[in-house]
Design an enzyme around this catalytic site. Sequence first.
Site, PDB file in Angstrom:
ATOM      1  N   PHE A 285       0.843  -1.195   0.000  1.00 35.38           N
ATOM      2  CA  PHE A 285       0.000   0.000   0.000  1.00 35.38           C
ATOM      3  C   PHE A 285       0.876   1.241   0.000  1.00 35.38           C
ATOM      4  CE2 PHE A 285      -2.340  -3.413   2.148  1.00 35.38           C
ATOM      5  CZ  PHE A 285      -3.466  -3.476   1.347  1.00 35.38           C
TER       6      PHE A 285
ATOM      7  N   GLY B 272      -8.696  18.623  -8.161  1.00 34.42           N
ATOM      8  CA  GLY B 272      -7.759  19.104  -9.177  1.00 34.42           C
ATOM      9  C   GLY B 272      -7.893  18.332 -10.470  1.00 34.42           C
TER      10      GLY B 272
ATOM     11  N   CYS C 276      -0.934   2.755 -10.479  1.00 36.33           N
ATOM     12  CA  CYS C 276      -1.853   1.849  -9.767  1.00 36.33           C
ATOM     13  C   CYS C 276      -3.333   2.123  -9.981  1.00 36.33           C
ATOM     14  CB  CYS C 276      -1.534   1.865  -8.279  1.00 36.33           C
ATOM     15  SG  CYS C 276       0.007   1.027  -7.927  1.00 36.33           S
TER      16      CYS C 276
ATOM     17  N   GLY D  75      -3.342   9.910 -11.367  1.00 39.18           N
ATOM     18  CA  GLY D  75      -2.592   9.176 -12.383  1.00 39.18           C
ATOM     19  C   GLY D  75      -1.750   8.155 -11.658  1.00 39.18           C
TER      20      GLY D  75
HETATM   21  C1  UDX Z   1       4.816  -2.387  -9.051  1.00 41.28           C
HETATM   22  C2  UDX Z   1       3.973  -3.648  -8.949  1.00 41.28           C
HETATM   23  O1  UDX Z   1       4.731  -4.766  -9.068  1.00 41.28           O
HETATM   24  C3  UDX Z   1       2.831  -3.584  -9.886  1.00 41.28           C
HETATM   25  O2  UDX Z   1       2.047  -4.719  -9.800  1.00 41.28           O
HETATM   26  C4  UDX Z   1       2.065  -2.409  -9.441  1.00 41.28           C
HETATM   27  O3  UDX Z   1       0.808  -2.344  -9.956  1.00 41.28           O
HETATM   28  C5  UDX Z   1       2.864  -1.159  -9.661  1.00 41.28           C
HETATM   29  O4  UDX Z   1       4.016  -1.249  -8.892  1.00 41.28           O
HETATM   30  P1  UDX Z   1       6.923  -1.544 -10.159  1.00 41.28           P
HETATM   31  O5  UDX Z   1       7.700  -1.979  -8.979  1.00 41.28           O
HETATM   32  O6  UDX Z   1       6.629  -0.097 -10.280  1.00 41.28           O
HETATM   33  O7  UDX Z   1       5.552  -2.331 -10.187  1.00 41.28           O
HETATM   34  O8  UDX Z   1       7.499  -2.132 -11.518  1.00 41.28           O
HETATM   35  P2  UDX Z   1       8.789  -1.773 -12.330  1.00 41.28           P
HETATM   36  O9  UDX Z   1       9.356  -0.471 -11.865  1.00 41.28           O
HETATM   37  O10 UDX Z   1       8.442  -1.946 -13.749  1.00 41.28           O
HETATM   38  O11 UDX Z   1       9.830  -2.900 -11.878  1.00 41.28           O
HETATM   39  C6  UDX Z   1       9.761  -4.256 -12.149  1.00 41.28           C
HETATM   40  C7  UDX Z   1      11.186  -4.811 -12.219  1.00 41.28           C
HETATM   41  O12 UDX Z   1      11.148  -6.214 -12.367  1.00 41.28           O
HETATM   42  C8  UDX Z   1      12.041  -4.282 -13.362  1.00 41.28           C
HETATM   43  O13 UDX Z   1      13.245  -3.793 -12.860  1.00 41.28           O
HETATM   44  C9  UDX Z   1      12.278  -5.510 -14.260  1.00 41.28           C
HETATM   45  O14 UDX Z   1      13.532  -5.496 -14.908  1.00 41.28           O
HETATM   46  C10 UDX Z   1      12.185  -6.628 -13.254  1.00 41.28           C
HETATM   47  N1  UDX Z   1      11.851  -7.940 -13.828  1.00 41.28           N
HETATM   48  C11 UDX Z   1      10.754  -8.101 -14.581  1.00 41.28           C
HETATM   49  C12 UDX Z   1      12.646  -9.040 -13.531  1.00 41.28           C
HETATM   50  O15 UDX Z   1      13.652  -8.933 -12.858  1.00 41.28           O
HETATM   51  N2  UDX Z   1      12.281 -10.256 -14.015  1.00 41.28           N
HETATM   52  C13 UDX Z   1      11.215 -10.462 -14.798  1.00 41.28           C
HETATM   53  O16 UDX Z   1      10.952 -11.594 -15.216  1.00 41.28           O
HETATM   54  C14 UDX Z   1      10.414  -9.334 -15.090  1.00 41.28           C
HETATM   55  C1  UDX Z   2      -1.279   4.461  -4.747  1.00 40.47           C
HETATM   56  C2  UDX Z   2      -1.907   4.050  -3.407  1.00 40.47           C
HETATM   57  O1  UDX Z   2      -2.152   5.225  -2.608  1.00 40.47           O
HETATM   58  C3  UDX Z   2      -1.009   3.096  -2.670  1.00 40.47           C
HETATM   59  O2  UDX Z   2      -1.625   2.643  -1.479  1.00 40.47           O
HETATM   60  C4  UDX Z   2      -0.744   1.960  -3.614  1.00 40.47           C
HETATM   61  O3  UDX Z   2      -0.969   0.718  -3.317  1.00 40.47           O
HETATM   62  C5  UDX Z   2      -0.099   2.363  -4.897  1.00 40.47           C
HETATM   63  O4  UDX Z   2      -0.992   3.296  -5.515  1.00 40.47           O
HETATM   64  P1  UDX Z   2       0.553   6.148  -5.630  1.00 40.47           P
HETATM   65  O5  UDX Z   2      -0.081   5.883  -6.960  1.00 40.47           O
HETATM   66  O6  UDX Z   2       2.018   6.028  -5.484  1.00 40.47           O
HETATM   67  O7  UDX Z   2      -0.096   5.201  -4.513  1.00 40.47           O
HETATM   68  O8  UDX Z   2       0.186   7.637  -5.186  1.00 40.47           O
HETATM   69  P2  UDX Z   2      -1.045   8.341  -4.463  1.00 40.47           P
HETATM   70  O9  UDX Z   2      -0.491   9.213  -3.394  1.00 40.47           O
HETATM   71  O10 UDX Z   2      -2.091   7.399  -4.076  1.00 40.47           O
HETATM   72  O11 UDX Z   2      -1.594   9.307  -5.609  1.00 40.47           O
HETATM   73  C6  UDX Z   2      -2.198   8.810  -6.778  1.00 40.47           C
HETATM   74  C7  UDX Z   2      -2.698   9.949  -7.636  1.00 40.47           C
HETATM   75  O12 UDX Z   2      -3.811  10.598  -7.041  1.00 40.47           O
HETATM   76  C8  UDX Z   2      -1.684  11.046  -7.907  1.00 40.47           C
HETATM   77  O13 UDX Z   2      -1.755  11.434  -9.267  1.00 40.47           O
HETATM   78  C9  UDX Z   2      -2.137  12.178  -7.013  1.00 40.47           C
HETATM   79  O14 UDX Z   2      -1.774  13.444  -7.526  1.00 40.47           O
HETATM   80  C10 UDX Z   2      -3.637  11.994  -7.039  1.00 40.47           C
HETATM   81  N1  UDX Z   2      -4.328  12.524  -5.854  1.00 40.47           N
HETATM   82  C11 UDX Z   2      -4.058  12.020  -4.616  1.00 40.47           C
HETATM   83  C12 UDX Z   2      -5.303  13.515  -6.003  1.00 40.47           C
HETATM   84  O15 UDX Z   2      -5.568  13.977  -7.121  1.00 40.47           O
HETATM   85  N2  UDX Z   2      -5.959  13.955  -4.894  1.00 40.47           N
HETATM   86  C13 UDX Z   2      -5.712  13.460  -3.642  1.00 40.47           C
HETATM   87  O16 UDX Z   2      -6.365  13.911  -2.685  1.00 40.47           O
HETATM   88  C14 UDX Z   2      -4.730  12.469  -3.501  1.00 40.47           C
END
Ligand code: UDX
Ligand code: UDX
Length: 464
Positions: A157, A276, A283, A280
């Site tokens: 989270f 706002g 997730c 984005g």
């Molecule tokens: C995460 C979560 O895993 C995803 O499910 C969620 O919704 C968003 O956040 P994130 O950690 O941001 O993803 O992914 P990314 O930054 O793309 O990193 C994944 C890494 O795994 C990369 O460095 C890639 O090279 C590596 N990888 C991928 C492996 O080492 N082995 C593989 O087979 C595939």
């Molecule tokens: C989210 C979840 O919060 C986290 O628990 C998770 O599992 C991964 O996804 P993240 O996407 O890193 O985290 O950022 P978050 O702080 O949740 O913001 C998401 C988007 O919502 C951003 O674009 C942010 O600007 C926007 N946002 C957030 C708003 O527009 N208004 C708000 O009040 C809060």
Amino acid sequence: MKVCVVGTGYVGLTTSVSLAFLGHDTTCVDLDKQKIDTLRAGHCPIYEPHLEALLEQALPHLTFTTDYAVGVADADVVFIAVQTPQLDNGNPDLQYLRSAAESVAQHLRGDFTVVVNKSTVPIGSGNWVDAILREAYERHHGHRPNGQFAVASNPEFLREGTALADTLYPDRIVIGSDSQASLDVLNQLYRPILNQSFTPPTVLPRPAGIGAVPLISTDLASAELIKYAANAFLALKISYINEIAAIAGKVGADIREVARGTGLDARIGPRFLNPGIGWGGSCFGKDTAALIATASEYHLPMPIVTAARDVNHRQRTKVIDRLLDELHIIKGRKIGILGLAFKPDTDDLRDSPAIDIANLLLERGARITLHDPVAADRFRREQPTLAEHLTNRVDDVFDDADAIVVATEWAHYRDLDWAKFAPTMRSPLVLDGRHCLNADRLTELGYRYLTMTAPAIPPRSDTQ
Ligand code: UDX
Ligand code: UDX
């Protein structure tokens, strides 16, 4: 304990560094050699506050490798944290998860290993990963597994920008498995966090008032659904306030006061009510789409989650409408965008509203200038076409511009010398897409101040 984390993205790296900091012997496996080399040199391939400092501190407990054999053999816990990007049909692409699971199965050697899905995966993926592990194990070892591993789900989270604090001081930890032995291992792994018994890092002191962290220890499907239910709720909370903001603009109410007055109800809570340009990131968009896609497999419509997505999408096009309200014609106008990352304190550009807004402006014939204090390098790599409009000098964004759109609330932008820039613009109009600037101050400096809803506030000189 001996931990292996496959994937050193935002989630994998934060998890690894935090667990190593707690004293677990942690090996990070990533197929990307360049990433591993960077990490071995003690540097972070991503921008996340304090991550590099903590990485340096935890280095004695960290190993970085491209070789699954090094990390997986004898591990008590293997986390799979590889990317699960969204496919066109709304479902996540599970090819990386599959190949990671197959590689893990080949190298399992210990008596008992818990294989944890840390990536956000569709409900039911725990069973799917279990089946892949079994098949690959049998193929490679020549016999069926007999209790050597079990699968668990442990959703994250963490918010980018505060990922380490969210990991070390979480609101709760969720673990799900149909094997009690796995739940026991994970319970032990997280004990220092659950009891808050670790000495906090100097850069991240323990927040006041934090006590024992609640543990939700449940079955696999419930843990998987908790992640989706939580993220979809947060996404719809933001869309809800944006929907209310629209009516606030019409009836002459101040949406910030409305959000404050609403959020102080303890049942609602003040967080994630910032209106706002909307959400984005990697997730919310992906998880809401996946939840709708999974539900549709059971012939279940998800009208609330669908509406949250629609409202969010509308916020991006609404930026153009707001500019049209003031400028009447977009074609040929020079519009500056401040902020490209999907939120401050990260260089992540995934599903960033700024990218859609930039493209919409170009489609309408505007000339655009883009700036971000941290994400510019990544933007050049990931958005080469749009990057033609990128500048490193914030002065260029204002110079001769008809309007500025603040798309990311970087502190850097709040602290700009706004007095200096107003005279350099053709028309000093600011659309504060994040309610992050001081309207009184800007209008005093000669700006026309606009938000996503309320009527524009004219510069003070006009009203005197
Ligand atoms: C995460 C979560 O895993 C995803 O499910 C969620 O919704 C968003 O956040 P994130 O950690 O941001 O993803 O992914 P990314 O930054 O793309 O990193 C994944 C890494 O795994 C990369 O460095 C890639 O090279 C590596 N990888 C991928 C492996 O080492 N082995 C593989 O087979 C595939
Ligand atoms: C989210 C979840 O919060 C986290 O628990 C998770 O599992 C991964 O996804 P993240 O996407 O890193 O985290 O950022 P978050 O702080 O949740 O913001 C998401 C988007 O919502 C951003 O674009 C942010 O600007 C926007 N946002 C957030 C708003 O527009 N208004 C708000 O009040 C809060």
